[in-house]
Design an enzyme around this catalytic site. Sequence first.
Site, PDB file in Angstrom:
ATOM      1  N   MET A  68     -33.621  22.789 -36.243  1.00 18.03           N
ATOM      2  CA  MET A  68     -32.580  23.757 -35.890  1.00 18.03           C
ATOM      3  C   MET A  68     -32.849  24.359 -34.503  1.00 18.03           C
ATOM      4  SD  MET A  68     -31.727  25.891 -39.324  1.00 18.03           S
ATOM      5  CE  MET A  68     -30.508  25.309 -40.499  1.00 18.03           C
TER       6      MET A  68
ATOM      7  N   ARG B  69     -36.600   6.275 -39.803  1.00 23.96           N
ATOM      8  CA  ARG B  69     -36.238   7.146 -40.930  1.00 23.96           C
ATOM      9  C   ARG B  69     -35.999   8.544 -40.360  1.00 23.96           C
ATOM     10  NH1 ARG B  69     -35.859   2.940 -43.058  1.00 23.96           N
ATOM     11  NH2 ARG B  69     -36.656   2.242 -45.086  1.00 23.96           N
TER      12      ARG B  69
ATOM     13  N   HIS C  85     -32.648  24.293 -43.501  1.00 24.97           N
ATOM     14  CA  HIS C  85     -32.932  25.704 -43.794  1.00 24.97           C
ATOM     15  C   HIS C  85     -34.355  25.962 -44.252  1.00 24.97           C
ATOM     16  CE1 HIS C  85     -28.616  25.415 -43.592  1.00 24.97           C
ATOM     17  NE2 HIS C  85     -28.632  26.690 -43.257  1.00 24.97           N
ATOM     18  N   VAL C  86     -35.102  24.891 -44.505  1.00 26.32           N
ATOM     19  CA  VAL C  86     -36.532  25.062 -44.804  1.00 26.32           C
ATOM     20  C   VAL C  86     -37.196  25.870 -43.687  1.00 26.32           C
ATOM     21  CG1 VAL C  86     -38.697  23.770 -45.029  1.00 26.32           C
ATOM     22  CG2 VAL C  86     -36.635  22.924 -46.129  1.00 26.32           C
TER      23      VAL C  86
ATOM     24  N   ILE D 209     -34.587  32.527 -35.527  1.00 24.31           N
ATOM     25  CA  ILE D 209     -35.472  31.366 -35.413  1.00 24.31           C
ATOM     26  C   ILE D 209     -35.175  30.608 -34.125  1.00 24.31           C
ATOM     27  CG2 ILE D 209     -35.671  31.110 -37.917  1.00 24.31           C
ATOM     28  CD1 ILE D 209     -33.967  28.493 -37.593  1.00 24.31           C
ATOM     29  N   ASP D 210     -33.982  30.830 -33.561  1.00 21.07           N
ATOM     30  CA  ASP D 210     -33.581  30.046 -32.377  1.00 21.07           C
ATOM     31  C   ASP D 210     -34.294  30.506 -31.106  1.00 21.07           C
ATOM     32  OD1 ASP D 210     -31.797  28.927 -34.179  1.00 21.07           O
ATOM     33  OD2 ASP D 210     -30.175  30.274 -33.610  1.00 21.07           O
TER      34      ASP D 210
ATOM     35  N   GLY E 269     -25.511  36.748 -31.598  1.00 17.85           N
ATOM     36  CA  GLY E 269     -24.172  36.945 -32.150  1.00 17.85           C
ATOM     37  C   GLY E 269     -24.039  38.307 -32.813  1.00 17.85           C
TER      38      GLY E 269
ATOM     39  N   GLU F 170     -30.990  20.125 -32.959  1.00 13.60           N
ATOM     40  CA  GLU F 170     -29.684  19.874 -33.584  1.00 13.60           C
ATOM     41  C   GLU F 170     -28.506  19.865 -32.613  1.00 13.60           C
ATOM     42  OE1 GLU F 170     -28.943  22.980 -36.465  1.00 13.60           O
ATOM     43  OE2 GLU F 170     -29.053  24.576 -34.966  1.00 13.60           O
TER      44      GLU F 170
ATOM     45  N   GLY G 204     -17.656  36.340 -41.328  1.00 13.29           N
ATOM     46  CA  GLY G 204     -16.898  37.573 -41.552  1.00 13.29           C
ATOM     47  C   GLY G 204     -17.051  38.562 -40.422  1.00 13.29           C
TER      48      GLY G 204
HETATM   49  N1  ATP Z   1     -20.467  39.631 -39.803  1.00 12.28           N
HETATM   50  C1  ATP Z   1     -21.156  38.894 -38.936  1.00 12.28           C
HETATM   51  N2  ATP Z   1     -22.382  39.260 -38.561  1.00 12.28           N
HETATM   52  C2  ATP Z   1     -23.090  38.488 -37.692  1.00 12.28           C
HETATM   53  N3  ATP Z   1     -22.628  37.379 -37.121  1.00 12.28           N
HETATM   54  C3  ATP Z   1     -21.379  36.988 -37.455  1.00 12.28           C
HETATM   55  C4  ATP Z   1     -20.603  37.722 -38.374  1.00 12.28           C
HETATM   56  N4  ATP Z   1     -19.446  37.079 -38.509  1.00 12.28           N
HETATM   57  C5  ATP Z   1     -19.472  36.011 -37.715  1.00 12.28           C
HETATM   58  N5  ATP Z   1     -20.605  35.968 -37.058  1.00 12.28           N
HETATM   59  C6  ATP Z   1     -20.924  34.937 -36.089  1.00 12.28           C
HETATM   60  O1  ATP Z   1     -21.888  34.097 -36.692  1.00 12.28           O
HETATM   61  C7  ATP Z   1     -22.818  33.726 -35.762  1.00 12.28           C
HETATM   62  C8  ATP Z   1     -24.104  34.208 -36.316  1.00 12.28           C
HETATM   63  O2  ATP Z   1     -24.983  33.337 -35.915  1.00 12.28           O
HETATM   64  P1  ATP Z   1     -25.913  33.756 -34.798  1.00 12.28           P
HETATM   65  O3  ATP Z   1     -26.848  32.667 -34.685  1.00 12.28           O
HETATM   66  O4  ATP Z   1     -25.225  34.113 -33.564  1.00 12.28           O
HETATM   67  O5  ATP Z   1     -26.493  35.028 -35.516  1.00 12.28           O
HETATM   68  P2  ATP Z   1     -27.539  35.852 -34.950  1.00 12.28           P
HETATM   69  O6  ATP Z   1     -27.353  37.231 -35.356  1.00 12.28           O
HETATM   70  O7  ATP Z   1     -27.555  35.553 -33.507  1.00 12.28           O
HETATM   71  O8  ATP Z   1     -28.830  35.384 -35.686  1.00 12.28           O
HETATM   72  P3  ATP Z   1     -29.387  33.949 -35.857  1.00 12.28           P
HETATM   73  O9  ATP Z   1     -29.376  33.350 -34.497  1.00 12.28           O
HETATM   74  O10 ATP Z   1     -30.734  34.134 -36.425  1.00 12.28           O
HETATM   75  O11 ATP Z   1     -28.470  33.277 -36.836  1.00 12.28           O
HETATM   76  C9  ATP Z   1     -22.511  34.418 -34.436  1.00 12.28           C
HETATM   77  O12 ATP Z   1     -21.945  33.508 -33.550  1.00 12.28           O
HETATM   78  C10 ATP Z   1     -21.550  35.489 -34.804  1.00 12.28           C
HETATM   79  O13 ATP Z   1     -20.554  35.702 -33.840  1.00 12.28           O
HETATM   80  O1  F6P Z   2     -27.146  29.241 -42.241  1.00  9.14           O
HETATM   81  P1  F6P Z   2     -26.098  28.462 -41.526  1.00  9.14           P
HETATM   82  O2  F6P Z   2     -24.786  29.151 -41.550  1.00  9.14           O
HETATM   83  O3  F6P Z   2     -26.055  27.049 -42.016  1.00  9.14           O
HETATM   84  O4  F6P Z   2     -26.481  28.432 -39.987  1.00  9.14           O
HETATM   85  C1  F6P Z   2     -27.328  27.512 -39.416  1.00  9.14           C
HETATM   86  C2  F6P Z   2     -27.649  27.967 -38.032  1.00  9.14           C
HETATM   87  O5  F6P Z   2     -28.335  29.210 -38.091  1.00  9.14           O
HETATM   88  C3  F6P Z   2     -29.588  29.088 -37.470  1.00  9.14           C
HETATM   89  O6  F6P Z   2     -30.521  28.702 -38.471  1.00  9.14           O
HETATM   90  C4  F6P Z   2     -30.016  30.390 -36.872  1.00  9.14           C
HETATM   91  O7  F6P Z   2     -29.121  30.786 -35.900  1.00  9.14           O
HETATM   92  C5  F6P Z   2     -29.400  27.956 -36.464  1.00  9.14           C
HETATM   93  O8  F6P Z   2     -30.614  27.405 -36.025  1.00  9.14           O
HETATM   94  C6  F6P Z   2     -28.526  27.020 -37.243  1.00  9.14           C
HETATM   95  O9  F6P Z   2     -27.729  26.223 -36.379  1.00  9.14           O
HETATM   96 MG    MG Z   3     -28.012  33.414 -32.740  1.00 14.05          MG
END
Ligand code: ATP
Ligand code: F6P
Ligand code: MG
Length: 359
Positions: A182, A276, A282-283, A139-140, A116, A235, A78
Amino acid sequence: MKRIAVLTSGGDCAGLNAVVRAVTQRAVAGYGWEVFGIRQGTAGLLARPIDAEKLEISRFEGDLLRRGGTFLGTTNSGNPFDYPTQDGGRIDRSEEIIAAYRELELDALIGIGGDGSMAILRRLAQQGGLNLVGIPKTIDNDLGHTEVSVGYDTAVRVATDALDNLQPTAASHSRVMILEVMGRDAGHIALSAGIAGGADVILIPEIGYQIESVARKIAALRVAGRNFALVVVAEAVTTESGEAVTQYQPGGAKNYGGVGHYIAGRIAEATGAETRVTVLGHVQRGGSPTATDRLMGTAFGVHAVDLIEEGKFDHMVAWSEREVTAIPISEAIAGYNAVDPQGSLVKTARGVGICFGDT
Ligand SMILES: Nc1ncnc2c1ncn2[C@@H]1O[C@H](COP(=O)(O)OP(=O)(O)OP(=O)(O)O)[C@@H](O)[C@H]1O
Ligand SMILES: O=P(O)(O)OC[C@H]1O[C@](O)(CO)[C@@H](O)[C@@H]1O
Ligand SMILES: [Mg+2]
């Protein structure tokens, strides 16, 4: 007296509650400000009425510091600039978020997120003149210019625990165990957990691999008398022909997942070994936060509030050389932090005989 808000954004991770607790403590007890917690990341600012709660110190008297996840909720879908509509279209809802900031009469917003989220929040701040301070979590571990992001340490612990649990069963059955972890486009979790958990092979997107090289390593282990092997795969590792293994999601998003099964099949073909696969998934984002994640989260929370007091906006707190610092959010987003194939941890891994599939 200032009014500030805090939101968690992107994928959840362990340590977020520690951050929000520290923000609330510092702002309420330290400065006498009002703090609002926005629910579900940007979704809370798109909702009407705005989905937010006033945060008091008493909210944190229970076990929140010790709990994984985020009690505020979060979202990684979103994007308000590209919001999916029911008929399959996309609309720009950014002005609604800016209006919510004004309606709450905020002096500043603290965004806890990864790359993001920081990009989205910064764009909103620039468009609406919002006072934004960022706190790194993911976590990345892929955010630039900070040595620590909240959540990474717990994810590495979980992946290391998984290797600890896989080793005895691998040895009991003389199997090659593949652990898929991940990390999105970066191999940090795979590299760190692989070293800490005694992996024999680590495959990460930053280093190209050939299955023949992995097979040679497994054969060498057999010759040396070993009846099992542990393989960690990030991944985002691709197939040998360079294709990412992804799962389609509604709205067109693609999530990584499944490359471990591909690697297992190829290792079985190349070595004749029984394989295996464990896809940890998500753990890695759950569990009780490690001491490091609580500590860093608390330090970041306190300093983010101090940045607001100083009027230093458009900055993200960061950890560098044993100190909390502040860097422009633009730099944090621009400097994507992938694994350095020449870096110390890759050298460490090679130094203890771990194979990356490239030799
Ligand atoms: N409302 C939103 N808030 C945050 N991210 C969003 C939203 N909508 C879409 N995204 C997209 O989802 C992805 C979120 O995953 P992303 O991994 O980048 O999040 P992050 O904030 O970097 O944290 P994390 O890496 O822990 O998930 C991003 O690529 C971002 O552009
Ligand atoms: O929770 P979702 O939408 O399955 O996203 C999984 C992704 O989010 C993360 O856990 C954090 O960015 C990545 O390592 C993984 O690719
Ligand atoms: Mg990210």
